[in-house]
Write an enzyme that holds these catalytic residues in place. Structure first.
Site, PDB file in Angstrom:
ATOM      1  N   CYS A   1      -7.723  30.621 -23.559  1.00 39.51           N
ATOM      2  CA  CYS A   1      -7.573  31.999 -23.277  1.00 39.51           C
ATOM      3  C   CYS A   1      -6.091  32.563 -23.590  1.00 39.51           C
ATOM      4  CB  CYS A   1      -7.850  32.205 -21.691  1.00 39.51           C
ATOM      5  SG  CYS A   1      -7.561  33.787 -21.259  1.00 39.51           S
TER       6      CYS A   1
ATOM      7  N   CYS B   1     -11.032  35.917 -13.505  1.00 30.24           N
ATOM      8  CA  CYS B   1     -12.361  35.702 -13.949  1.00 30.24           C
ATOM      9  C   CYS B   1     -12.957  34.580 -13.025  1.00 30.24           C
ATOM     10  CB  CYS B   1     -12.294  34.905 -15.377  1.00 30.24           C
ATOM     11  SG  CYS B   1     -11.242  36.179 -16.414  1.00 30.24           S
TER      12      CYS B   1
ATOM     13  N   LYS C   1     -20.610  45.195 -15.096  1.00 32.02           N
ATOM     14  CA  LYS C   1     -21.120  44.041 -14.638  1.00 32.02           C
ATOM     15  C   LYS C   1     -22.218  44.463 -13.475  1.00 32.02           C
ATOM     16  CE  LYS C   1     -17.307  41.244 -16.044  1.00 32.02           C
ATOM     17  NZ  LYS C   1     -16.195  40.376 -15.717  1.00 32.02           N
TER      18      LYS C   1
ATOM     19  N   LYS D   1     -15.818  47.083 -19.966  1.00 34.18           N
ATOM     20  CA  LYS D   1     -17.107  46.373 -19.413  1.00 34.18           C
ATOM     21  C   LYS D   1     -17.813  46.845 -18.398  1.00 34.18           C
ATOM     22  CE  LYS D   1     -14.014  42.807 -19.272  1.00 34.18           C
ATOM     23  NZ  LYS D   1     -13.371  41.834 -18.891  1.00 34.18           N
TER      24      LYS D   1
ATOM     25  N   ARG E   1     -22.664  43.594 -19.298  1.00 26.53           N
ATOM     26  CA  ARG E   1     -22.697  42.168 -19.566  1.00 26.53           C
ATOM     27  C   ARG E   1     -23.777  41.394 -18.930  1.00 26.53           C
ATOM     28  NH1 ARG E   1     -17.274  40.619 -20.430  1.00 26.53           N
ATOM     29  NH2 ARG E   1     -16.164  42.085 -21.760  1.00 26.53           N
TER      30      ARG E   1
ATOM     31  N   CYS F   1      -4.284  33.946 -14.544  1.00 27.30           N
ATOM     32  CA  CYS F   1      -3.746  35.155 -14.877  1.00 27.30           C
ATOM     33  C   CYS F   1      -4.360  36.164 -13.857  1.00 27.30           C
ATOM     34  CB  CYS F   1      -3.901  35.672 -16.054  1.00 27.30           C
ATOM     35  SG  CYS F   1      -5.262  36.629 -16.676  1.00 27.30           S
TER      36      CYS F   1
ATOM     37  N   ARG G   1     -20.052  33.235 -26.618  1.00 35.13           N
ATOM     38  CA  ARG G   1     -20.581  33.383 -25.140  1.00 35.13           C
ATOM     39  C   ARG G   1     -22.066  33.758 -25.096  1.00 35.13           C
ATOM     40  NH1 ARG G   1     -17.540  37.124 -21.389  1.00 35.13           N
ATOM     41  NH2 ARG G   1     -16.106  35.542 -21.349  1.00 35.13           N
TER      42      ARG G   1
ATOM     43  N   CYS H   1     -10.948  29.518 -13.651  1.00 34.13           N
ATOM     44  CA  CYS H   1     -11.366  29.772 -14.908  1.00 34.13           C
ATOM     45  C   CYS H   1     -10.895  28.817 -15.941  1.00 34.13           C
ATOM     46  CB  CYS H   1     -10.636  31.387 -14.913  1.00 34.13           C
ATOM     47  SG  CYS H   1      -8.818  31.223 -15.254  1.00 34.13           S
TER      48      CYS H   1
HETATM   49 FE1  SRM Z   1     -13.094  37.125 -17.739  1.00 31.36          FE
HETATM   50  C1  SRM Z   1     -10.973  38.432 -19.955  1.00 31.36           C
HETATM   51  C2  SRM Z   1     -13.076  34.150 -19.598  1.00 31.36           C
HETATM   52  C3  SRM Z   1     -15.541  36.216 -15.945  1.00 31.36           C
HETATM   53  C4  SRM Z   1     -12.218  39.584 -15.469  1.00 31.36           C
HETATM   54  N1  SRM Z   1     -12.370  36.532 -19.480  1.00 31.36           N
HETATM   55  C5  SRM Z   1     -11.548  37.086 -20.278  1.00 31.36           C
HETATM   56  C6  SRM Z   1     -11.294  36.435 -21.575  1.00 31.36           C
HETATM   57  C7  SRM Z   1     -12.371  36.872 -22.742  1.00 31.36           C
HETATM   58  C8  SRM Z   1      -9.724  36.660 -22.241  1.00 31.36           C
HETATM   59  C9  SRM Z   1      -9.674  37.563 -23.285  1.00 31.36           C
HETATM   60  O1  SRM Z   1      -9.766  38.868 -23.159  1.00 31.36           O
HETATM   61  O2  SRM Z   1      -8.926  37.316 -24.154  1.00 31.36           O
HETATM   62  C10 SRM Z   1     -11.513  35.020 -21.106  1.00 31.36           C
HETATM   63  C11 SRM Z   1     -11.876  33.697 -22.177  1.00 31.36           C
HETATM   64  C12 SRM Z   1     -11.248  32.592 -21.656  1.00 31.36           C
HETATM   65  C13 SRM Z   1     -11.884  31.400 -22.631  1.00 31.36           C
HETATM   66  O3  SRM Z   1     -11.180  30.755 -23.499  1.00 31.36           O
HETATM   67  O4  SRM Z   1     -13.116  31.279 -22.476  1.00 31.36           O
HETATM   68  C14 SRM Z   1     -12.524  35.077 -19.829  1.00 31.36           C
HETATM   69  N2  SRM Z   1     -14.412  35.585 -17.697  1.00 31.36           N
HETATM   70  C15 SRM Z   1     -14.010  34.484 -18.340  1.00 31.36           C
HETATM   71  C16 SRM Z   1     -14.825  33.203 -17.842  1.00 31.36           C
HETATM   72  C17 SRM Z   1     -15.356  32.391 -19.016  1.00 31.36           C
HETATM   73  C18 SRM Z   1     -14.204  32.559 -16.730  1.00 31.36           C
HETATM   74  C19 SRM Z   1     -14.950  31.141 -16.362  1.00 31.36           C
HETATM   75  O5  SRM Z   1     -14.016  30.584 -16.113  1.00 31.36           O
HETATM   76  O6  SRM Z   1     -16.044  30.891 -16.135  1.00 31.36           O
HETATM   77  C20 SRM Z   1     -16.117  34.175 -17.440  1.00 31.36           C
HETATM   78  C21 SRM Z   1     -17.183  34.439 -18.334  1.00 31.36           C
HETATM   79  C22 SRM Z   1     -18.316  35.280 -17.722  1.00 31.36           C
HETATM   80  C23 SRM Z   1     -19.334  35.771 -18.446  1.00 31.36           C
HETATM   81  O7  SRM Z   1     -20.395  34.739 -18.678  1.00 31.36           O
HETATM   82  O8  SRM Z   1     -19.563  36.981 -18.742  1.00 31.36           O
HETATM   83  C24 SRM Z   1     -15.199  35.490 -16.599  1.00 31.36           C
HETATM   84  N3  SRM Z   1     -13.881  37.813 -16.016  1.00 31.36           N
HETATM   85  C25 SRM Z   1     -14.745  37.189 -15.198  1.00 31.36           C
HETATM   86  C26 SRM Z   1     -14.983  37.683 -13.920  1.00 31.36           C
HETATM   87  C27 SRM Z   1     -15.964  37.291 -12.769  1.00 31.36           C
HETATM   88  C28 SRM Z   1     -17.104  37.999 -13.056  1.00 31.36           C
HETATM   89  O9  SRM Z   1     -17.422  38.723 -13.772  1.00 31.36           O
HETATM   90  O10 SRM Z   1     -17.944  37.780 -12.027  1.00 31.36           O
HETATM   91  C29 SRM Z   1     -13.863  38.750 -13.799  1.00 31.36           C
HETATM   92  C30 SRM Z   1     -13.491  39.400 -12.704  1.00 31.36           C
HETATM   93  C31 SRM Z   1     -14.544  40.692 -12.368  1.00 31.36           C
HETATM   94  C32 SRM Z   1     -14.256  41.896 -13.086  1.00 31.36           C
HETATM   95  O11 SRM Z   1     -14.609  41.951 -14.289  1.00 31.36           O
HETATM   96  O12 SRM Z   1     -13.602  42.788 -12.578  1.00 31.36           O
HETATM   97  C33 SRM Z   1     -13.250  38.775 -15.279  1.00 31.36           C
HETATM   98  N4  SRM Z   1     -11.972  38.706 -17.788  1.00 31.36           N
HETATM   99  C34 SRM Z   1     -11.705  39.754 -16.701  1.00 31.36           C
HETATM  100  C35 SRM Z   1     -10.734  40.766 -17.122  1.00 31.36           C
HETATM  101  C36 SRM Z   1      -9.899  41.762 -16.299  1.00 31.36           C
HETATM  102  C37 SRM Z   1     -11.082  42.750 -16.377  1.00 31.36           C
HETATM  103  C38 SRM Z   1     -10.282  44.226 -15.689  1.00 31.36           C
HETATM  104  O13 SRM Z   1     -11.145  44.925 -15.079  1.00 31.36           O
HETATM  105  O14 SRM Z   1      -9.196  44.199 -15.533  1.00 31.36           O
HETATM  106  C39 SRM Z   1     -10.323  40.107 -18.316  1.00 31.36           C
HETATM  107  C40 SRM Z   1      -9.255  41.019 -19.349  1.00 31.36           C
HETATM  108  C41 SRM Z   1      -9.886  42.238 -20.136  1.00 31.36           C
HETATM  109  O15 SRM Z   1     -10.836  42.397 -19.870  1.00 31.36           O
HETATM  110  O16 SRM Z   1      -8.945  42.857 -20.642  1.00 31.36           O
HETATM  111  C42 SRM Z   1     -11.032  38.947 -18.872  1.00 31.36           C
HETATM  112 FE1  SF4 Z   2      -8.168  33.912 -18.788  1.00 29.23          FE
HETATM  113 FE2  SF4 Z   2      -6.794  35.368 -16.838  1.00 29.23          FE
HETATM  114 FE3  SF4 Z   2      -9.566  35.096 -17.252  1.00 29.23          FE
HETATM  115 FE4  SF4 Z   2      -8.328  32.956 -16.592  1.00 29.23          FE
HETATM  116  S1  SF4 Z   2      -8.371  34.871 -15.301  1.00 29.23           S
HETATM  117  S2  SF4 Z   2      -9.713  33.100 -18.105  1.00 29.23           S
HETATM  118  S3  SF4 Z   2      -6.217  33.077 -17.545  1.00 29.23           S
HETATM  119  S4  SF4 Z   2      -8.413  35.998 -18.730  1.00 29.23           S
END
Ligand code: SRM
Ligand code: SF4
Length: 560
Positions: A428, A471, A202, A200, A136, A467, A67, A422
């Protein structure tokens, strides 16, 4: 074997080195558990192609997601081309615009990581801090502008990035210089210390009135306030938003940020730094599911938080300034920048920049960007803006759009325009269901249903995730499909088009094929009973989810 403790691994990592350097040199196709955790801070996720693994469990399917970190989603033409080149050389032939204005490469092999990151750095693009327990990518409205007051707002994305960048020489040593790792270079990070943040963190910056960055879903949101003379007076500070939750675990939940107070532009960097240190010092380091800043706000209250923040910065926050109601401006289509130039916002379905048949988005974008040396901006809705286009260039840009059969905003319905999904499967590791890959077909069904009901212009915000981690920020959408178990989703309803209200669970365990047939009577009910200009989300809130459930069960108002 005892599961490695992330806090210990961070602390032992010698400034984010861990064993990455050594392990890069070995012939394994993957990193150890400990190295993998530190790798995230470098913007790299160890993954497997889950589909390939299912087909052949005997082979090794490890691959990596990288990323890049792009404050405010901004890239020069050269940086875009560098990404595009690497997507071909080391990625899977696609670029993925993320919901936080970054790019992701998927499918990079271990032996290709160093060269990919090195070449990105040569293009002045970093991946450090794109993932991991750290601040981030800082989001900001991506729309180009020549208005100095609005530019000043966008510039805070860069100021905050610099102020909160991790201090470590490990990144350059490992990826760019390739030097032998010398522990003498370890300097303890003045903000993050040895154990970085509990989780993390944000940050997003919005203009008052335009919530294109979903500002309330961030740990810190800054809403720029202007006076009547259009001078930036400061920012309303929002703290403690977050989307992630776990099914069947009430101790986890999505939360909107609290409105904490008003700060002047001069106070922004110091204040946000102080918020980060509160997370560092008070965040839960025992339970990662309870470690986000939002739980500190929820557990200790906003008054406690404000006092603690004021104690740390040494000044009082001013009262919150009035804000106009939010809407979401997605910046698509042709728009004037204010300096005689134009920018063109192009929709990218679910952020996947790819060539598919006649629709040659990736080749076309590259051709346009290369030919006119255009800067680009990635938006939080996973779209791309091409910036700095002259009057004279416009016809040639449009001709290329036609030649490559790129869809413009005129070619898509309002509902597709607002849709976000997402990544989910196959990369993922946390995905319980599909999202990006099935979502276009789900939106086809929505379009058909809305068309049948003669409400094709209803731009209902619909988001899908594989899930509950959230995201695609589903819990602020009007309709959300959240992956629950194999091919089944929880349906949430009731967010608003402005992204300032949380949706609530409506129905559980609905099969992918039944999502739209199930919702169709609700859409019909909306068509028949909505008030003038009432959005779908507002309608569901007014009518109430219980009534809608009864309606579906045939107990309430008759359906279609
Ligand atoms: Fe996310 C984890 C993809 C934005 C909440 N996110 C992941 C992971 C890295 C899976 C992992 O931990 O193994 C995913 C990788 C998937 C892949 O194959 O690419 C993933 N997140 C993404 C992206 C690529 C989704 C997308 O379709 O664009 C976004 C990348 C953003 C970036 O450039 O930094 C992405 N993730 C978000 C957002 C939205 C935002 O930030 O505005 C959220 C919700 C906001 C928040 O953080 O509360 C988000 N991602 C999560 C979470 C849950 C965090 C939590 O507090 O519970 C995880 C799981 C974790 O961290 O354990 C996660
Ligand atoms: Fe993966 Fe869940 Fe984030 Fe979708 S919402 S990219 S399934 S961690």
């Amino acid at each position: 074997m005892v599961k490695p403790n992330v806090e210990q691994i961070k602390s032992d990592s010698a400034g984010l080195r861990g064993s990455i350097g050594d392990e890069l040199a070995n012939s394994d196709r993957y990193f150890s558990d400990n190295a993998e955790k530190i790798l995230k801070f470098h913007g790299i996720y160890q993954q497997e192609d889950r589909e390939a693994r299912k087909l052949d469990r005997s082979a090794d399917h490890h691959q990596f997601m990288i990323r890049t970190r792009l404050p405010g989603g901004q890239l020069t033409a050269a940086q875009y081309i560098a990404h595009d080149d690497l997507a071909t050389t080391y990625g899977n032939g696609t670029l993925r615009i993320t919901t936080r204005q970054d790019f992701q490469f998927h499918g990079v092999l271990k032996g290709e990581l160093r060269e990919t990151v090195r070449l990105l750095n040569h293009a002045l693009v970093s991946t450090l801090g794109a993932c991991g327990d750290i601040v981030r990518n800082v989001m900001a409205c991506a729309a180009p502008t020549s208005d100095p007051q609005r530019l000043a707002v966008q510039d805070f994305a860069f100021q905050l990035t610099r102020a909160l960048y991790p201090v470590t020489s490990a990144y350059h040593q490992i990826w760019v210089d390739g030097e032998e790792l010398i522990d003498d270079h370890v300097v303890e990070d003045p903000i993050y210390g040895k154990t970085y943040l509990p989780r993390k963190f944000k940050i997003a910056i919005a203009y008052a009135g335009d919530n294109c960055v979903d500002v309330y879903t961030n740990d810190v949101g800054l809403v720029a306030i202007f006076d009547e003379a259009n001078t930036l007076t400061g920012f309303n500070l929002l703290v403690g938003g977050g989307m992630g939750m776990t099914h069947n675990n009430d101790a986890t939940y999505a939360r909107l940020a609290d409105e904490v107070g008003f700060i002047t532009p001069e106070q922004v960097v110091e204040t946000v730094k102080a918020v980060v240190t509160i997370h560092r010092d008070f965040g839960d380091r025992e339970n990662r599911k309870h470690a986000r800043l939002k739980y500190i706000l929820a557990d200790r209250g906003v008054e406690w938080f404000r006092d603690e923040l004021e104690r740390r910065v040494g000044f009082s926050l001013q009262p919150l300034q009035p804000m106009p109601p939010f809407f979401v401006e997605d910046h698509l289509g042709w728009n004037e920048q204010g300096d005689g130039l134009w920018y063109l916002g192009i929709p990218v379905e679910n952020g996947r920049v790819v060539d598919r048949g006649d629709y040659r988005l990736r080749s076309g974008l590259r051709a346009i960007i290369e030919r006119f040396d255009l800067g680009t901006r990635l938006t939080a809705q996973q779209n791309i803006l091409l910036v700095g286009i002259t009057d004279e260039q416009r016809p040639a840009v449009e001709a290329l759009i036609t030649e490559y059969q790129i869809l413009t905003v005129q070619d898509i319905t309002p509902v597709r325009r607002n849709a976000i999904a997402c990544v989910a499967l196959p990369t993922c590791g946390l995905a319980l269901t599909e999202a990006e890959r099935v979502f276009p077909a789900v939106i086809d069904q929505v379009e058909d249903a809305l068309d049948d009901l003669n409400i094709a212009d209803a731009g209902i915000t619909i988001r899908m995730t594989g899930c509950p981690n959230g995201c695609a920020r589903p819990y602020v959408a009007e309709i959300a499909f959240v992956g629950r178990s194999l091919e089944k989703y929880t349906i949430f309803l009731g967010g608003n088009p402005a992204g300032t209200r949380l949706a609530k669970p409506f129905l559980d365990l609905v099969h992918l094929n039944d999502l739209i047939p199930t919702l169709r009577p609700v859409l019909t009910y909306y068509r028949d009973e909505r008030q003038a200009d009432e959005s779908f989300g507002d309608f569901t809130l007014r009518v109430g989810l219980d009534t809608l459930r009864q309606h579906l069960a045939g107990e309430g108002v008759a359906g279609d």
